[in-house]
Design a protein around this motif. Sequence first.
Motif: not given
Length: 496
Positions: A36, A23, A89
């Motif tokens: 998240s 990330k 994602s």
Amino acid sequence: MNQQHFNAVFNRLTERRREVLLKLLANEKDEAIAKSLYIKPTTVRKHRQEICKAFGLTNEFTDQRHSKFPELIALFAKYKPELLNQNTSELPQTENLIEDKTISENPDFVGREDAIAHLDMLIGKFNAKAIGIYGKGGIGKTTLAYHYLETQKLEYLELQVGMQAEYITSVKSWVKDQLRHQFQEKPEQDFISTLEQLKCKLQDKPVGILIDNLETVLDENGKFKKEHIDYLELFIRVLNAPNIKSIILITSRERLNEAKLSFIEAYQLPELDEIAWRRFFSRFDINVNCLAMSAIHKSYGGNALCMKVLREPIQTKYNGDLEAYWQQNKEFLLKGNIKDLIASQFDRIQNNNVDVYNLLCRLGLYTYQKIPYIAIIGLLCLLWDVQEEKKRSIIDSLEQTHLLEFRKERIENISNSWQDSDSLHLDFPPSQGWMFNLESFHNEVKLLIFQPEGYSLHKFIWEEAKSRLYLSNQSIEYLLFSLKAQIDKMLIPYET
């Protein structure tokens, strides 16, 4: 840092740190990452700091005024650019990344797809409660067992029986340790009662159990030696109990042959085939398209430990030219003797770097019983006669020889079982490497305990290290005194 070192560090990152790293590389902000992953932003920043440290990037200032993260980005731009600026994602889930890495990227684990499938069949189809993984030394029994338990996503208890007769782990002490440290329960006084306690705990939830190097407590007929009959009691009263929800893996060079333990399914682990050796060497840019590949594999019978030991001299001294290595060492290699191969690698390291050699031999001072994996500080303490700024590079050099076994850190969520901070420190003492972290997010509190990553030696390598210590011109008493003095010196900042 070269490509090989970069890959080794990247492959050792824990699952959580890999999640955070992906990330961060995708330019996500700390707050978004925290949301998240259900952690705090401060925890994200702590992970970033530890990731940088893992790659050898440490801050110049203790107050973190200078960030090394741009240098980390530069490393990934050079060695793994495909991970930069991707939408996370669209990336595979971390769990899938870890599984793929374990099977296809981790150079220490190749060619065991059939073995994994066989264990799955024994447990899934035949409802095997316990499996004995048998095979010659260095074949990869323990590596397979670790891998299997970790892919099952199970917490597991680990009983390291011991490498030599004088260092056998006491079952009585081990059972008490598990009750205290894993289940937060005060053990009873007598042995049979503690076995009953452990059995009850194992009936509550699925737990893996690994019993490693069982051959040390077996006689020539595969039965437990009289002085180690407590092991039989553990198997009968606990591991064979009808309602325990455990996967039990046992590794041993010799087959267990106790009539009362017929519930243990036997699996004879085969040697690695030539295809696996080719896959392994190819990852290190070693040319395997030569006749020497088949000859060396045949000479050492596909032994996994030999494969790892051979890699370093072929890659470094012969620049990946397997054929040249074979031609110049053919007479020695044809003997196919594992211990001679390990001894030759010790000699090579001694000639190339005496500090790395001393560290390797001094690792023989540890017995790897109650703490089978030595944390990085345990290696640093062995370098008492080396300048501080050189210590990490020496450890890195030894790690690249593949003579060290490496183990990732262990993390467990004990949010539902802990009582107070005092009991936490008693049940998971810092002296054994345990640390803890309390996280709070959206009114949910998690208490995580973990042991840091660590190192150990294979039995053959440990035996060579220990024998060389006794043959050195320094007494064992002097070495132990020097080790203790270094430990005391490193503890001083924590006591003041």
